[in-house]
Design an enzyme around this catalytic site. Sequence first.
Site, PDB file in Angstrom:
ATOM      1  N   THR A 385     -17.948  21.182 -36.951  1.00  0.00           N
ATOM      2  CA  THR A 385     -16.875  20.447 -36.312  1.00  0.00           C
ATOM      3  C   THR A 385     -16.013  20.069 -37.479  1.00  0.00           C
ATOM      4  O   THR A 385     -16.408  20.289 -38.621  1.00  0.00           O
ATOM      5  CB  THR A 385     -17.485  19.215 -35.611  1.00  0.00           C
ATOM      6  OG1 THR A 385     -18.242  19.676 -34.511  1.00  0.00           O
ATOM      7  CG2 THR A 385     -16.457  18.206 -35.152  1.00  0.00           C
ATOM      8  N   THR A 403     -13.446  20.491 -32.452  1.00  0.00           N
ATOM      9  CA  THR A 403     -14.618  21.351 -32.643  1.00  0.00           C
ATOM     10  C   THR A 403     -14.653  22.514 -31.673  1.00  0.00           C
ATOM     11  O   THR A 403     -13.998  22.502 -30.623  1.00  0.00           O
ATOM     12  CB  THR A 403     -15.908  20.513 -32.455  1.00  0.00           C
ATOM     13  OG1 THR A 403     -17.040  21.292 -32.838  1.00  0.00           O
ATOM     14  CG2 THR A 403     -16.091  20.060 -31.018  1.00  0.00           C
ATOM     15  N   ASN A 405     -17.891  23.293 -31.118  1.00  0.00           N
ATOM     16  CA  ASN A 405     -19.303  22.930 -31.049  1.00  0.00           C
ATOM     17  C   ASN A 405     -20.037  23.587 -32.208  1.00  0.00           C
ATOM     18  O   ASN A 405     -19.890  23.153 -33.325  1.00  0.00           O
ATOM     19  CB  ASN A 405     -19.948  23.244 -29.702  1.00  0.00           C
ATOM     20  CG  ASN A 405     -21.315  22.572 -29.590  1.00  0.00           C
ATOM     21  OD1 ASN A 405     -21.531  21.531 -30.202  1.00  0.00           O
ATOM     22  ND2 ASN A 405     -22.233  23.153 -28.844  1.00  0.00           N
ATOM     23  N   ASP A 427     -23.239  20.699 -24.769  1.00  0.00           N
ATOM     24  CA  ASP A 427     -23.328  19.240 -24.919  1.00  0.00           C
ATOM     25  C   ASP A 427     -23.682  18.535 -23.608  1.00  0.00           C
ATOM     26  O   ASP A 427     -23.953  17.332 -23.600  1.00  0.00           O
ATOM     27  CB  ASP A 427     -22.018  18.667 -25.477  1.00  0.00           C
ATOM     28  CG  ASP A 427     -21.927  18.815 -27.000  1.00  0.00           C
ATOM     29  OD1 ASP A 427     -22.941  19.182 -27.626  1.00  0.00           O
ATOM     30  OD2 ASP A 427     -20.845  18.581 -27.554  1.00  0.00           O
ATOM     31  N   SER A 456     -19.813  13.742 -25.824  1.00  0.00           N
ATOM     32  CA  SER A 456     -19.643  14.106 -27.235  1.00  0.00           C
ATOM     33  C   SER A 456     -20.165  12.997 -28.140  1.00  0.00           C
ATOM     34  O   SER A 456     -20.398  11.868 -27.690  1.00  0.00           O
ATOM     35  CB  SER A 456     -18.152  14.312 -27.500  1.00  0.00           C
ATOM     36  OG  SER A 456     -17.903  14.490 -28.876  1.00  0.00           O
ATOM     37  N   GLY A 477     -20.903  16.941 -37.502  1.00  0.00           N
ATOM     38  CA  GLY A 477     -22.346  16.744 -37.672  1.00  0.00           C
ATOM     39  C   GLY A 477     -23.101  16.496 -36.380  1.00  0.00           C
ATOM     40  O   GLY A 477     -24.226  16.008 -36.405  1.00  0.00           O
ATOM     41  N   GLY A 478     -22.485  16.825 -35.249  1.00  0.00           N
ATOM     42  CA  GLY A 478     -23.184  16.680 -33.969  1.00  0.00           C
ATOM     43  C   GLY A 478     -23.671  15.259 -33.797  1.00  0.00           C
ATOM     44  O   GLY A 478     -22.931  14.296 -34.010  1.00  0.00           O
TER      45      GLY A 478
HETATM   46  O1  DON Z   1     -18.946  16.875 -29.395  1.00  0.00           O
HETATM   47  C1  DON Z   1     -19.981  16.852 -30.044  1.00  0.00           C
HETATM   48  O2  DON Z   1     -20.610  15.847 -30.263  1.00  0.00           O
HETATM   49  C2  DON Z   1     -20.486  18.150 -30.659  1.00  0.00           C
HETATM   50  N1  DON Z   1     -20.046  19.265 -29.889  1.00  0.00           N
HETATM   51  C3  DON Z   1     -20.026  18.216 -32.068  1.00  0.00           C
HETATM   52  C4  DON Z   1     -20.590  19.412 -32.777  1.00  0.00           C
HETATM   53  C5  DON Z   1     -20.616  19.244 -34.226  1.00  0.00           C
HETATM   54  O3  DON Z   1     -20.278  18.230 -34.775  1.00  0.00           O
HETATM   55  C6  DON Z   1     -21.116  20.383 -34.989  1.00  0.00           C
HETATM   56  N2  DON Z   1     -21.198  20.030 -36.324  1.00  0.00           N
HETATM   57  N3  DON Z   1     -21.396  19.803 -37.307  1.00  0.00           N
END
Ligand code: DON
Length: 573
Positions: A385, A403, A405, A427, A456, A477-478
């Site tokens: 992201t 992002t 994803n 997600d 998210s 970073g999800g």
């Molecule tokens: O929206 C979200 O929380 C996730 N799709 C973000 C994905 C993400 O940060 C991937 N990364 N490092």
Amino acid sequence: MRGLTRRIFVAGLLGASLLPPAFAQTQRRYEYPPIQPVTARHGMVVAQEGRAALIGAEVLKRGGNAVDAAVAVGFAMAVTYPRAGNIGGGGFMLIHLARKQQDIAIDYRETAPAATTKTTFLDAKGEADPQKSREQGLAIGVPGTVAGLVHALDKYGSGRFKLAQLMAPAIELARKGYKAGDEFEDTGQSSIARMAKWPSTRKLFLKPDGSLIARGTLLVQSDLADTLDAIAKGGPRAFYEGPIAEKIAAAVRDAGGLMTVDDLKNYRAVERPVLRGSYRGYRIVSMPPPSSGGVVLLEMLNILEGYRLKPDDPQSTHLMLEAMRYAYADRAHLLGDPDFVKAPIAGLMSKRYAASIRKRIDPQRATPSDKIKPGDATAFEGRNTTHFSIVDRFGNAVANTYTLNLSYGVGMIAAGTGVLLNNELDDFAAAPGVPNAFGLIGYEANEPGPNKRPLSSMTPTIVLRNGRPVLVTGSPGGSRIITAVLQVILNVIDYGMPLGEAEHAPRLHHQWQPDETMVEPTVPAAMVKALEARGHHVKVWPPFTSVNSVLVTPQGLVGAADTRTRGALAAGY
Ligand code: DON
């Protein structure tokens, strides 16, 4: 214009030029060089890709405001940072307007096609099938980025720049090409496999032998240039209706998905009321659902406000991890698309609720996550992201996280459009209690459904003091995004660290389930031991986050580009 670029460039690269030559190697061992902040008087852009940061800084220098710059950076990174910069994905933009003292949250998150149901991501046995939610057409949400960026410009831009002017650098980079750099070299095997499945993507990013294009290869993206050009001339409708939309819908359907031209035509970016909280005299403004970022961040800050935190102190770190555990448990159970589920947001963000959690936190022992709420989770996967932070000379600020994803999203370029598409629908909680790619679990509040936006963790955030932005921040970073933002805020506010150090300091993470305390490899062994002694199940994970922030000081602006992921740049003037 040329000279200008050069001047910004020099300022911007100050940090990067001091990096040790062995950077590439050290990066692979998950060590990353210290962050060298860049200072500037008037305007600052900190973004994950250097060319895009310079384009944004140039817009600021030519009299644009932070929103103008954000639009230019957003489109540029769709070209120069294909793993996460995008027009085929979505995100969130947080804006602070100085003159009106106004904070705005733009939700341009991807939306599930109208034909999506609760069972879309299940296999024949009724079990969650990650193939469906990550690797196929079904994973693809209706992209929101074009609508979001243009909405921001139309309503909050300075009026000095037309969309076409702000998009021109992106179009030129796509049309004439640029030399592939670190960005591609750092692409993981799982992303290569994801791209290799689609001829349209293979042809662009992979060599005939299936390996990635080499560093220095001129990457020309003609289809993407045409698509961007059509948007520059015709506005978002040129993307959401007509030949581009038809090609996207056809590509998604050929890949087994459900998206129709109507889904694209009906897409809208939405303004949501920003979330506001306070922390030790600062105001915190962050993203509301469908991101969990703001709620979880404010819940954690409220819990922590009741403690006296000390730097490098196992006791303080333990309390921080427990705050994370409780807030993520609430996330899993309660949060989802606000157009479909009513979450008790005000309650979750109240100081009284935080006090009640503090009563449940054992100051000496980790509370097993099972004792909080039921759940289960397994492995994590991939990233990316990207976040950029901008402050202009008028005191306006933009924090934008967007992002696809996973890195390169679903990996598929919709043939003939150059548009790399997301796999954001992973997600959703594909089935109750089943972890997504980031190990996050969810229940009914985040179940898949028609026209819903998946929950998210993206957390673009602006910290204000006396009504003025002091810190603009966010990260990829999800699931780890929210805790990365939390720790940067604590490092700045509680521990008084300079911004570079605040970003560089090792990060820890807990997300309730799995019941693991995840630590970066740079967390000192003594800290790990002290946490284990308090009952934490410590697991070392490579860094997943990359925080790009701007600090506003009385002496001027400080931009700090995280060195955890190569290529980020702070560019100011
Ligand atoms: O929206 C979200 O929380 C996730 N799709 C973000 C994905 C993400 O940060 C991937 N990364 N490092």
